[in-house]
Design a protein around this motif. Structure first.
Motif: not given
Length: 501
Positions: A335-340, A385-387, A402-411
């Protein structure tokens, strides 16, 4: 008072669906105490809302089990519908999400009671108190409402897994699940917790890293009986880290061989433990039916692994694991986790190069990818809040996690879409073996296989524009969809989201 309890399980999977292990676990003490159970899984139940509303009419309460993510949508839908029918009918939530965020969950107007952590004893106590109309102040491990106030009782100590009652597999409709995914399979759990504390993992938030396990002879007896009784061809052993005790794993394998077990099984483990098994150990496990070991590699970047608190893992052990597993006939899945947090273009490129190298050196190894999802209870969420992570302020606010469509502040935006396209090409580049039966024709498989060559070319060069192969692959999947079980996958999707799925 009624002796009937209704369980609802909201959609979590589609063609890989099977019986919900958590509800099977809490059902047994209720059945032993004389209660009747109705289990409604929305994945296999047409008109599931109508069915729930029919069943609760003469029931004592409704229990729902869920994890963080899109399951929250159907939970809210069903709970609201029940409350519209009868505002005083008890709605109880349990499972991973309510255990990690009990207060916020209970604040939802349509939730009456939450069960935290292990629910076998707690839910039985709750149901008996409801039946007797008794106050619940002395029932440990729960939260409830009284006169608009939220009341939480003392913590309920964790029980070792060996003291847990057997799961009520007999209430599951395995025929319906088989029609859904084309394969007759189930989940089984033989140990709890994991001794490691990866920064993205929620396990410590519930089990406190206190690993404990069933003895080998119980594993063998239960799994052989379970698979023969219900005609199961596959067991997914969902332990967080099956190989913590390597001698136990060897004894289980030997016991299954001696018992003449004729089912296949898969496990999850960390690469540092898997790499300690010799090829002879792995061949013994293969003779016992083990077909796959799923392992959290998570990144091909040393920097990111350190940020994830995965200092116990190194790339040498991953290569060794892949080599030994394949030599023994076991499929290594990583398993791989992108955008950590902290991952940039350089670290992402390192991960892609690492994946491509493993798959080329060790044909048969497979990778499954996710986008980092900041789940409640994970160590990284102690300081979100640090991230720049905005923590939802309501129960329903967690539905999009959910990993399928997670939108992150840096992504966001183009970068997010690019990563999703890259993940789609990774799925094309190398074969992955899903749980559900492969219903594709031989010509379709060959055509999709041909897409792997341009996909690898793109991944090597980091070129994802004009993704014609993905378009053609989607068209092929649409053509073959009629041959697959009907699944309403849109139930898993957010009502509005800028993320690509």
């Amino acid at each position: 008072m009624s002796k009937k309890v209704v369980f609802f399980f909201p959609s979590f999977a589609s063609t890989d669906a099977t019986a919900p292990l958590g509800l099977l676990a809490v059902a047994t003490p209720l059945l032993r105490a004389g209660y009747s159970i109705r289990l409604i899984d929305s994945t296999i139940t047409p008109n599931y809302k109508k069915r729930v509303l029919e069943e609760v009419k003469d029931a004592l309460c409704l229990g729902i089990s869920l994890v963080t993510g899109p399951m929250i949508r159907e939970t809210a839908e069903i709970a609201r519908a029940v409350k519209e029918w009868n505002p005083d009918f008890p709605v109880i939530l349990g499972g991973w999400h309510p255990s990690l965020l009990p207060k916020q969950t209970l604040e939802a107007e349509y939730i009456d009671i939450v069960v935290k952590g292990q629910g076998e004893d707690a839910l039985l106590d709750v149901v008996q108190h409801l039946e007797n109309r008794a106050p619940m102040d002395l029932v440990p491990g729960i939260g409830f409402k009284r006169d608009g106030r939220l009341i939480f009782t003392t913590e309920r100590p964790l029980r070792p897994i060996i003291e847990s009652p057997p799961k009520a597999y007999h209430i599951a409709d395995f025929d319906a699940y088989q029609r859904m995914c084309g394969r007759r399979w189930a989940m089984y759990i033989s140990s709890l917790a994991c001794p490691y504390n990866c920064a993205y993992c929620t396990n410590a938030g519930v089990y406190g890293r206190k690993w404990n396990a069933l003895p080998p002879e119980q594993f063998v007896e239960e799994t052989v009986d379970l698979t023969r009784r219900y005609g199961l061809e596959l067991l997914w052993v969902v332990d967080d880290n099956f190989l913590v005790d390597l001698d136990r794993a060897r004894l289980i394998a030997d016991g299954l061989v001696r018992a003449g077990a004729d089912f296949r099984w898969s496990i999850q483990a960390t690469t540092n433990l898997t790499s300690r098994l010799s090829i002879e150990d792995l061949k013994l496990l293969r003779r016992s039916g083990l077909q796959q070991i799923c392992q959290g590699v998570d990144s091909g970047s040393e920097k990111i692994l350190k940020l994830m608190n995965k200092r116990f893992q190194n790339f040498e052990s991953i290569h060794e694991t892949a080599r030994r597993c394949l030599a023994a006939g076991i499929r290594p899945s990583f398993n791989i986790i992108f955008a950590y947090p902290g991952e940039g273009p350089k670290e992402r490129r390192e991960t892609i190069d690492f994946m491509m190298d493993i798959c080329r050196r060790y044909p048969g190894a497979e990778f499954w990818t996710n986008i980092f999802t900041p789940y409640p209870g994970a160590p990284i969420m102690e300081h979100p809040e640090e991230f720049g992570i905005v923590v939802p302020t309501s129960f329903e606010g967690w539905a999009d996690f959910f990993p399928r469509y997670t939108v992150l502040p840096w992504l966001r935006g183009g970068e997010h879409r690019r990563l999703q396209v890259m993940r789609d090409y990774l799925r094309l580049a190398f074969d992955r073996v899903p749980i559900g039966a492969d219903t594709r024709s031989r010509s379709t498989r060959l055509l999709q296989k041909s897409f792997s060559f341009p996909a690898r070319w793109r991944l090597d060069r980091d070129i994802y524009g004009l993704p014609v192969e993905l378009w053609l692959n989607d068209k092929l999947k649409q053509k073959t969809a009629a041959a697959k079980p009907a699944v309403d996958a849109k139930r898993l999707e957010p009502a509005t989201s800028g993320a690509a799925c």
